[in-house]
Scaffold this motif. Structure first.
Motif, PDB file in Angstrom:
ATOM      1  N   ARG A 215      29.206  -0.010   3.351  1.00  0.00           N
ATOM      2  CA  ARG A 215      30.002  -0.230   4.563  1.00  0.00           C
ATOM      3  C   ARG A 215      31.028  -1.329   4.323  1.00  0.00           C
ATOM      4  N   TYR A 216      32.261  -1.082   4.697  1.00  0.00           N
ATOM      5  CA  TYR A 216      33.300  -2.091   4.485  1.00  0.00           C
ATOM      6  C   TYR A 216      33.276  -3.118   5.627  1.00  0.00           C
ATOM      7  N   PRO A 217      33.770  -4.348   5.360  1.00  0.00           N
ATOM      8  CA  PRO A 217      33.740  -5.403   6.384  1.00  0.00           C
ATOM      9  C   PRO A 217      34.562  -5.034   7.611  1.00  0.00           C
ATOM     10  N   TRP A 218      34.098  -5.464   8.776  1.00  0.00           N
ATOM     11  CA  TRP A 218      34.759  -5.250  10.062  1.00  0.00           C
ATOM     12  C   TRP A 218      35.005  -3.765  10.347  1.00  0.00           C
ATOM     13  N   SER A 219      34.072  -2.943   9.964  1.00  0.00           N
ATOM     14  CA  SER A 219      34.215  -1.510  10.249  1.00  0.00           C
ATOM     15  C   SER A 219      34.029  -1.222  11.732  1.00  0.00           C
ATOM     16  N   VAL A 220      33.356  -2.113  12.439  1.00  0.00           N
ATOM     17  CA  VAL A 220      33.192  -1.999  13.884  1.00  0.00           C
ATOM     18  C   VAL A 220      33.879  -3.201  14.523  1.00  0.00           C
ATOM     19  N   GLY A 221      34.826  -2.941  15.419  1.00  0.00           N
ATOM     20  CA  GLY A 221      35.643  -4.001  16.003  1.00  0.00           C
ATOM     21  C   GLY A 221      34.935  -4.830  17.061  1.00  0.00           C
ATOM     22  N   GLY A 222      35.559  -5.961  17.406  1.00  0.00           N
ATOM     23  CA  GLY A 222      34.981  -6.860  18.389  1.00  0.00           C
ATOM     24  C   GLY A 222      34.853  -6.237  19.763  1.00  0.00           C
ATOM     25  N   MET A 223      35.831  -5.396  20.155  1.00  0.00           N
ATOM     26  CA  MET A 223      35.769  -4.729  21.452  1.00  0.00           C
ATOM     27  C   MET A 223      34.543  -3.823  21.524  1.00  0.00           C
ATOM     28  N   GLU A 224      34.286  -3.097  20.436  1.00  0.00           N
ATOM     29  CA  GLU A 224      33.129  -2.197  20.406  1.00  0.00           C
ATOM     30  C   GLU A 224      31.814  -2.963  20.434  1.00  0.00           C
ATOM     31  N   ILE A 225      31.756  -4.047  19.681  1.00  0.00           N
ATOM     32  CA  ILE A 225      30.530  -4.846  19.650  1.00  0.00           C
ATOM     33  C   ILE A 225      30.227  -5.428  21.035  1.00  0.00           C
ATOM     34  N   ALA A 226      31.249  -5.974  21.674  1.00  0.00           N
ATOM     35  CA  ALA A 226      31.058  -6.545  23.010  1.00  0.00           C
ATOM     36  C   ALA A 226      30.653  -5.466  24.012  1.00  0.00           C
ATOM     37  N   ALA A 227      31.325  -4.303  23.950  1.00  0.00           N
ATOM     38  CA  ALA A 227      31.005  -3.214  24.864  1.00  0.00           C
ATOM     39  C   ALA A 227      29.586  -2.712  24.638  1.00  0.00           C
ATOM     40  N   ALA A 228      29.151  -2.675  23.385  1.00  0.00           N
ATOM     41  CA  ALA A 228      27.795  -2.222  23.079  1.00  0.00           C
ATOM     42  C   ALA A 228      26.759  -3.102  23.763  1.00  0.00           C
ATOM     43  N   HIS A 229      26.958  -4.410  23.699  1.00  0.00           N
ATOM     44  CA  HIS A 229      26.005  -5.323  24.349  1.00  0.00           C
ATOM     45  C   HIS A 229      26.041  -5.165  25.870  1.00  0.00           C
ATOM     46  N   TYR A 230      27.238  -5.019  26.421  1.00  0.00           N
ATOM     47  CA  TYR A 230      27.352  -4.808  27.863  1.00  0.00           C
ATOM     48  C   TYR A 230      26.596  -3.552  28.287  1.00  0.00           C
ATOM     49  N   LEU A 231      26.789  -2.467  27.563  1.00  0.00           N
ATOM     50  CA  LEU A 231      26.161  -1.194  27.921  1.00  0.00           C
ATOM     51  C   LEU A 231      24.645  -1.224  27.716  1.00  0.00           C
ATOM     52  N   MET A 232      24.206  -1.855  26.647  1.00  0.00           N
ATOM     53  CA  MET A 232      22.763  -1.944  26.416  1.00  0.00           C
ATOM     54  C   MET A 232      22.088  -2.785  27.489  1.00  0.00           C
ATOM     55  N   ASP A 233      22.759  -3.835  27.935  1.00  0.00           N
ATOM     56  CA  ASP A 233      22.197  -4.693  28.991  1.00  0.00           C
ATOM     57  C   ASP A 233      22.104  -3.973  30.329  1.00  0.00           C
ATOM     58  N   ARG A 234      22.930  -2.947  30.510  1.00  0.00           N
ATOM     59  CA  ARG A 234      22.996  -2.243  31.797  1.00  0.00           C
ATOM     60  C   ARG A 234      22.696  -0.751  31.641  1.00  0.00           C
ATOM     61  N   ARG A 235      21.928  -0.416  30.647  1.00  0.00           N
ATOM     62  CA  ARG A 235      21.711   1.004  30.325  1.00  0.00           C
ATOM     63  C   ARG A 235      21.032   1.773  31.448  1.00  0.00           C
TER      64      ARG A 235
END
Length: 334
Positions: A215-235
């Motif tokens: 896997r190359y560095p920063w393959s997943v962006g900051g917007m996606e990482i933040a959104a993932a945590h938001y969605l998991m917290d409110r799943r």
């Protein structure tokens, strides 16, 4: 990939009022997510984690998995190409008809297509895209797991649509019981956020570790990482009425069968239909032009120009689609 995926809403800017070509719900309220992301200016001005390890750890906690058994990728499609590249040049078997990306990825990385008994990799989509059939689901799950356990092949099980299935699909915990399974899961489908490229792979720690090394560095962006945590917290707020959607899919399929179409016995919210005349491409163009309705031409998954895939939306929108297809068929006077 361009020929494989087939979601081409971007070609019809301002023309489509309802999208039946995408297998996710189009009426989910994302205002809370959008507002929250807008309040995080650092997402644009700072580098994110080089690897999305915080999301991986959280997913392992949610699913009750050991550390190191989850790999987050920029979408399930990216995971498909990563896996095909990691196992480049080996022998693959793909159960068809199915999602074209498996074949495209295997061809890109020099795989040899073979029969199940000779395969190093076996690709399975469940629920199957485009038919909606839950392969190895429900009462067949234990038999499916035994088949995998007795096989020398690595099974890539794409369960991106599992949350839409009325039959139980292999869970991440069950996948880890089988050392020769890589289970693919999707944020896009679970939370209806296709614009945020987020997927993940569950598998044995040794294999996941080897995949992470590619896997190359920063393959997943900051917007996606933040959104993932938001969605998991409110799943719990993002509930999917799988049984209601499946009932609606069967209703629509039944109405189309009365008009002479053949349809698959779906276990989720979408199904495959075969036209009695004309082509899926011509129907697609007519529906967009006259009613602003977009369907999926499924030729690149089935090889047949008369096959289309429909993912149901609201009952009123589905009824409009039924009426429109009936009108189009009447033009043939068969």
């Amino acid at each position: 990939m361009i020929e494989g995926h087939g979601d081409d809403l971007y070609l019809y800017k301002g023309k489509v009022r309802c999208n039946f070509s995408s297998n996710i719900l189009g009426n989910v309220d994302h205002s809370g997510l959008m507002e929250w992301l807008a309040g995080q200016p650092g997402l644009l001005s700072s580098y994110p984690e080089p690897s999305p390890e915080s999301v991986e750890r959280r997913l392992e906690e949610i699913h009750g998995l050991p550390c190191g058994t989850v790999l987050v990728t920029p979408g399930v499609t990216s995971a498909i190409y990563m896996i095909a590249g990691f196992f480049r040049g080996l022998r693959s078997y793909i159960e068809k008809p199915t999602f074209r990306e498996y074949e495209d990825a295997c061809r890109m990385f020099g795989h040899i297509f073979t029969q199940p008994c000779d395969a190093d990799l076996t690709w399975v989509c469940t629920p199957c895209n485009p038919s909606g059939v839950a392969v190895g689901g429900g009462e067949e799950k234990e038999m499916f797991k035994k088949k995998i356990r007795d096989s020398k092949s690595v099974y890539v099980v794409d369960a991106a649509y599992s949350d839409y299935s009325v039959k139980s699909i292999m869970t991440p915990a069950e996948a880890l019981e089988l050392e020769n399974v890589l289970l693919l899961k999707s944020f896009t489908k679970r939370f209806s956020v296709p614009g945020l490229r987020l997927g993940y792979v569950v598998g044995a720690e040794s294999v996941i570790s080897d995949l992470k090394a590619t896997r190359y560095p920063w393959s997943v962006g900051g917007m996606e990482i933040a959104a993932a945590h938001y969605l998991m917290d409110r799943r719990e707020r993002y509930e999917i009425d799988a049984h209601g959607l499946n009932a609606e899919a069967r209703r629509v399929a039944g109405e189309l069968e009365k008009m002479g179409l053949r349809t698959s016995r779906t276990d989720c919210n979408f199904f495959l239909a075969t036209l009695p005349c004309g082509t899926a491409a011509s129907l697609k163009a007519w529906l967009v032009e006259k009613y602003g309705l977009l369907i999926r031409d499924a030729w690149n998954m089935t090889g047949n120009s008369v096959d289309l895939r429909i993912a149901v939306q609201t009952p009123d929108e589905n009824t409009l689609l039924i009426s429109a297809i009936k009108e189009w068929l009447s033009l043939f006077r068969f």
